[in-house]
Design a protein around this motif. Structure first.
Motif, short mmCIF file in Angstrom:
data_model
loop_
_atom_site.label_atom_id
_atom_site.label_comp_id
_atom_site.label_asym_id
_atom_site.label_seq_id
_atom_site.Cartn_x
_atom_site.Cartn_y
_atom_site.Cartn_z
N ILE A 152 0.83 -1.20 0.00
CA ILE A 152 0.00 0.00 0.00
C ILE A 152 0.87 1.25 0.00
O ILE A 152 0.58 2.23 -0.69
N ARG A 153 1.97 1.20 0.75
CA ARG A 153 2.90 2.33 0.77
C ARG A 153 3.47 2.61 -0.62
O ARG A 153 3.61 3.77 -1.04
N LYS A 154 3.76 1.55 -1.35
CA LYS A 154 4.33 1.70 -2.68
C LYS A 154 3.36 2.38 -3.64
O LYS A 154 3.77 3.06 -4.59
N VAL A 200 -4.12 1.10 8.30
CA VAL A 200 -3.09 1.61 7.39
C VAL A 200 -3.67 2.85 6.72
O VAL A 200 -4.56 2.76 5.87
N ALA A 201 -3.20 4.03 7.14
CA ALA A 201 -3.73 5.28 6.61
C ALA A 201 -3.16 5.57 5.23
O ALA A 201 -1.97 5.37 4.99
N LEU A 202 -4.01 6.02 4.31
CA LEU A 202 -3.55 6.28 2.96
C LEU A 202 -2.70 7.55 2.87
O LEU A 202 -1.81 7.63 2.04
N ALA A 203 -2.97 8.52 3.73
CA ALA A 203 -2.26 9.80 3.63
C ALA A 203 -0.78 9.65 3.94
O ALA A 203 0.08 10.10 3.19
N ASP A 204 -0.45 9.02 5.07
CA ASP A 204 0.95 8.86 5.43
C ASP A 204 1.35 7.39 5.50
O ASP A 204 2.49 7.05 5.74
N VAL A 205 0.38 6.49 5.30
CA VAL A 205 0.61 5.05 5.22
C VAL A 205 1.43 4.55 6.40
O VAL A 205 2.50 4.01 6.26
N ARG A 206 0.87 4.76 7.60
CA ARG A 206 1.49 4.21 8.80
C ARG A 206 0.58 3.13 9.36
O ARG A 206 -0.63 3.29 9.39
N SER A 207 1.14 2.03 9.80
CA SER A 207 0.36 0.93 10.33
C SER A 207 0.38 0.99 11.85
O SER A 207 1.41 1.15 12.47
N THR A 208 -0.83 0.91 12.45
CA THR A 208 -0.94 0.90 13.90
C THR A 208 -1.87 -0.21 14.30
O THR A 208 -2.82 -0.54 13.59
N ALA A 209 -1.64 -0.78 15.48
CA ALA A 209 -2.51 -1.85 15.99
C ALA A 209 -3.47 -1.25 17.00
O ALA A 209 -3.09 -0.45 17.84
N ALA A 210 -4.74 -1.65 16.93
CA ALA A 210 -5.75 -1.11 17.82
C ALA A 210 -5.45 -1.43 19.27
O ALA A 210 -5.69 -0.62 20.15
N VAL A 252 -7.20 1.77 5.34
CA VAL A 252 -7.47 0.35 5.09
C VAL A 252 -7.33 -0.38 6.42
O VAL A 252 -6.34 -0.19 7.14
N LYS A 253 -8.31 -1.21 6.75
CA LYS A 253 -8.29 -1.96 8.00
C LYS A 253 -7.85 -3.40 7.71
O LYS A 253 -8.27 -4.00 6.71
N VAL A 254 -7.02 -3.95 8.60
CA VAL A 254 -6.57 -5.33 8.50
C VAL A 254 -6.90 -6.00 9.84
O VAL A 254 -6.26 -5.74 10.85
N LYS A 255 -7.90 -6.86 9.82
CA LYS A 255 -8.31 -7.56 11.04
C LYS A 255 -7.66 -8.93 11.07
O LYS A 255 -7.83 -9.73 10.14
N ILE A 256 -6.89 -9.20 12.11
CA ILE A 256 -6.22 -10.49 12.29
C ILE A 256 -6.62 -11.01 13.66
O ILE A 256 -6.19 -10.49 14.68
N GLY A 257 -7.48 -12.03 13.68
CA GLY A 257 -8.06 -12.45 14.94
C GLY A 257 -8.95 -11.34 15.47
O GLY A 257 -9.80 -10.82 14.76
N ASN A 258 -8.73 -10.93 16.71
CA ASN A 258 -9.46 -9.81 17.29
C ASN A 258 -8.68 -8.50 17.23
O ASN A 258 -9.11 -7.50 17.79
N ASN A 259 -7.53 -8.52 16.57
CA ASN A 259 -6.69 -7.32 16.47
C ASN A 259 -6.97 -6.59 15.16
O ASN A 259 -6.94 -7.19 14.09
N ILE A 260 -7.25 -5.30 15.24
CA ILE A 260 -7.54 -4.51 14.06
C ILE A 260 -6.44 -3.48 13.86
O ILE A 260 -6.16 -2.66 14.73
N ASN A 261 -5.80 -3.55 12.71
CA ASN A 261 -4.70 -2.66 12.36
C ASN A 261 -5.16 -1.69 11.28
O ASN A 261 -5.91 -2.05 10.38
#
Length: 322
Positions: A164-166, A307-317, A296-305
């Protein structure tokens, strides 16, 4: 920390403090009503952060086995296996109050038009509110429900974020096409009442789907809206990534994009599948059914991460995958 509204009798004013001289000299004078703590809180509290819904996006697990009676007859698409992490890539949409009202009117109209709606199989179940009546976020899928092994979680999130960053993509807006439509899930066990989406000018939604499909296929999964690629026989992921070839990365899949607003177990009749609601009944872009895409949201198990399009940083909820 929970947000609590107190009644007027539980305010922060100290009842033991001495009255002011103005009040003492004219006790009968009417005092202007002071704002209650609840009103003051409403005026001063900042808006909730965008990740607030992520903290409550997953319901408590009621059973490890597939028990349709726990969820209105729905069948589990991916059997529970210890060590597997059900995952999903998607875009979240939180409609405005006016948009929720419009969408609820669509679901109500469909239920009124169906025969025998009191029968569970025919009834259309809304996805707009929780059992307690709270508005629920809606979503646009960028992947099927997939399964990751525990050791693959970090790599999958890293690979998808890098792609997504690319893209160097900026936030964009989508609009719903007039009316509503029916879409079946891939094994035809449920039908969804959906809003179709127009292709955005920059083709951004297609691009996000391409990188999502590319990533999930490297982990042995099906690509969304592409020709199916067989999983291993036991439906579990191999320990190492496997590149799978299938589907054209540049294919235009925009005709498939939609937002589900309700579901039913019974297949709609032919006339229902071809026409649910017309343009004048189902709402339009002019009536405000626009979807702003910033994350963009990435749900893995009960963890929701996120990924913001503006600066494309990934954070875990909840910090587990950070």
């Amino acid at each position: 920390m929970p947000l609590v509204e107190y009644s007027d009798s539980e305010g922060s004013v100290n009842s033991d403090s001495a009255p002011s001289p103005a009040v003492t000299s004219n006790a009968k004078r009417k005092r202007a009503p002071s704002p209650s703590p609840a009103d003051s809180a409403k005026q001063t509290l900042p808006p909730l952060p965008s990740t607030f819904h992520d903290l409550y996006a997953s319901a408590s697990r009621l059973s490890n086995t597939d028990d349709p009676s726990l969820h209105a007859g729905r069948q589990r698409q991916i059997p529970h296996v210890e060590g597997n992490w059900p995952s999903h890539v998607y875009i979240e949409w939180i409609p405005t109050t006016e948009q929720y009202t419009l969408l609820e009117s669509i679901v109500d109209q469909v239920n009124k038009r169906r025969d025998d709606v009191e029968t569970d199989g025919r009834h259309v179940h809304s996805l707009l509110r929780s059992d307690l009546g709270a508005p629920l976020p809606l979503h646009i899928s960028l992947s099927r429900p997939i399964v990751l092994r525990g050791e693959q979680r970090h790599d999958f999130l890293h690979d998808l974020t890098a792609r997504i960053r690319k893209l160097g993509m900026q936030p964009f807006t989508l609009h719903a096409i007039h009316g509503a439509d029916w879409v079946a899930n891939h094994d035809d066990t449920r039908w969804f009442l959906v809003l179709r989406l127009e292709r955005d000018k920059g083709d951004s939604l297609n691009k996000l789907l391409w990188v999502s499909n590319q990533t999930v296929k490297e982990y042995g999964q099906f690509g969304l809206y592409e020709k199916q690629i067989p999983l291993p026989a036991d439906r579990q992921m191999p320990n190492r990534k496997q590149r799978r070839i299938g589907g054209s990365e540049e294919a235009d899949l925009s005709m498939h994009f939609h937002i589900s607003i309700a579901w039913t177990l019974a297949s709609p009749r032919v006339e229902e599948q071809t026409r649910v609601l017309g343009p004048s009944e189902g709402g339009s872009e002019e009536e405000g059914l626009g979807v702003n895409v910033e994350v963009v949201k990435v749900k893995i198990g009960n963890n929701i991460n996120s990924v913001a399009l503006a600066d494309v940083r990934s954070t875990a909820a909840n910090g587990i995958l950070a």
